[in-house]
Design a protein around this motif. Sequence first.
Motif, mmCIF file in Angstrom:
data_model
loop_
_atom_site.group_PDB
_atom_site.id
_atom_site.type_symbol
_atom_site.label_atom_id
_atom_site.label_comp_id
_atom_site.label_asym_id
_atom_site.label_seq_id
_atom_site.Cartn_x
_atom_site.Cartn_y
_atom_site.Cartn_z
ATOM 1 N N ASP A 98 -2.621 -0.629 2.748
ATOM 2 C CA ASP A 98 -1.986 0.877 2.805
ATOM 3 C C ASP A 98 -1.071 1.043 3.727
ATOM 4 O O ASP A 98 0.194 2.041 3.295
ATOM 5 N N ASP A 122 3.271 -3.822 -4.976
ATOM 6 C CA ASP A 122 2.735 -2.595 -4.786
ATOM 7 C C ASP A 122 1.468 -2.961 -4.060
ATOM 8 O O ASP A 122 1.012 -3.876 -3.585
ATOM 9 N N ARG A 123 0.791 -1.354 -3.810
ATOM 10 C CA ARG A 123 -0.406 -1.586 -2.851
ATOM 11 C C ARG A 123 -1.481 -2.663 -3.174
ATOM 12 O O ARG A 123 -2.130 -3.381 -2.809
ATOM 13 N N ASP A 124 -1.868 -2.674 -4.618
ATOM 14 C CA ASP A 124 -2.983 -3.411 -5.135
ATOM 15 C C ASP A 124 -2.678 -4.962 -4.904
ATOM 16 O O ASP A 124 -3.273 -5.933 -4.403
ATOM 17 N N ARG A 125 -1.424 -5.358 -5.347
ATOM 18 C CA ARG A 125 -0.909 -6.821 -5.168
ATOM 19 C C ARG A 125 -0.832 -6.981 -3.718
ATOM 20 O O ARG A 125 -1.280 -8.277 -3.494
ATOM 21 N N LEU A 155 -7.417 -3.465 3.507
ATOM 22 C CA LEU A 155 -7.030 -2.313 2.712
ATOM 23 C C LEU A 155 -6.131 -1.384 3.473
ATOM 24 O O LEU A 155 -5.191 -1.015 3.219
ATOM 25 N N LEU A 181 -2.670 -6.068 -1.515
ATOM 26 C CA LEU A 181 -3.986 -6.205 -0.982
ATOM 27 C C LEU A 181 -4.626 -7.468 -1.609
ATOM 28 O O LEU A 181 -5.364 -8.185 -0.504
ATOM 29 N N ALA A 182 -4.285 -7.932 -2.583
ATOM 30 C CA ALA A 182 -4.768 -9.157 -2.972
ATOM 31 C C ALA A 182 -4.168 -10.476 -2.402
ATOM 32 O O ALA A 182 -4.795 -11.271 -1.929
#
Length: 308
Positions: free
Chosen positions: A232, A207-210, A228, A212-213
Amino acid sequence: MTSSSAALIPVSIDALVQALQRVGYFADRRLATAVYLALKLQRPLLLEGEPGVGKTALARALSEVLARSLIRLQCYDGLEQREALYEWNYAAQLLHMRAAEGQGGADMAQVEREVYQDRYLIRRPLLQALQAPAPGAVLLIDEVDRADEPFEAFLLEYLGEYQVSIPEIGTVRASATPVTLLTSNRTRDLHDAVKRRCLYHWLDYPDRDRELAIVRAQVPGASAALALQVADFVNRLRSQPFANAFQRAPGIAESVEWAKALVALDTIVVDPEVVSDTAGILFKQREDVAALTSDMAAQLLQPADAAP
């Protein structure tokens, strides 16, 4: 499981997640649970998913976390057992036999037994994994779907019992149970006999957050805003309806490589022109590069609350 190897296994799923993160691999809880159970139950783990979702990288990360050597068997069409398990050093065997003949009066039955000694054995990945000293090895059987069905049948003894049979030597059992990961890109279905011997996990795009990490960890030179934007953009690109326009969505490796390229270009803000100029990093097919038009890039770059 020996006490020394057990001591290196994280004590919980959360501890495993944290240990993997320390070596740069960001696993969600479902994946970490599958890996943890594979370690505790000493079962092979079959990972299926699209190319580029982190299947191979997981094996590398696990080898670091568990302080084990990584042994990789890359599968391909026509892979033979001798390339995966062992073969004999025929040249050295022949020299030994000729030397024995030259001495005269040699017991040829004894000579034949001698040429099948350990020193003439060339170990390939499966045998290397079985004979690795404690705490054992991490064996990656990569892209097993590229091998043919007879090779799958050959793997069953190893997957089910962590042993192999060598006609000239006998049965070789694991000195220390290898951590075994099989990966498949689903180019064809694997036989049920292989799946039954393994734990199973479908590895999807993050997903986006993972993502991004991952980008932040792998590309420390990228600003928070740029990382970011990358996360995205790629996350939306893989989603509907945009994903339908492409033969293959970019994997995590492409996201990271794109972020590195943007940093190298001193990019502050990603715009449609930059996307067009660097599309060959995200995609490896001419048709996919062409499908990423400026209009589509502009849509994908819209802020979340303005995106369609």
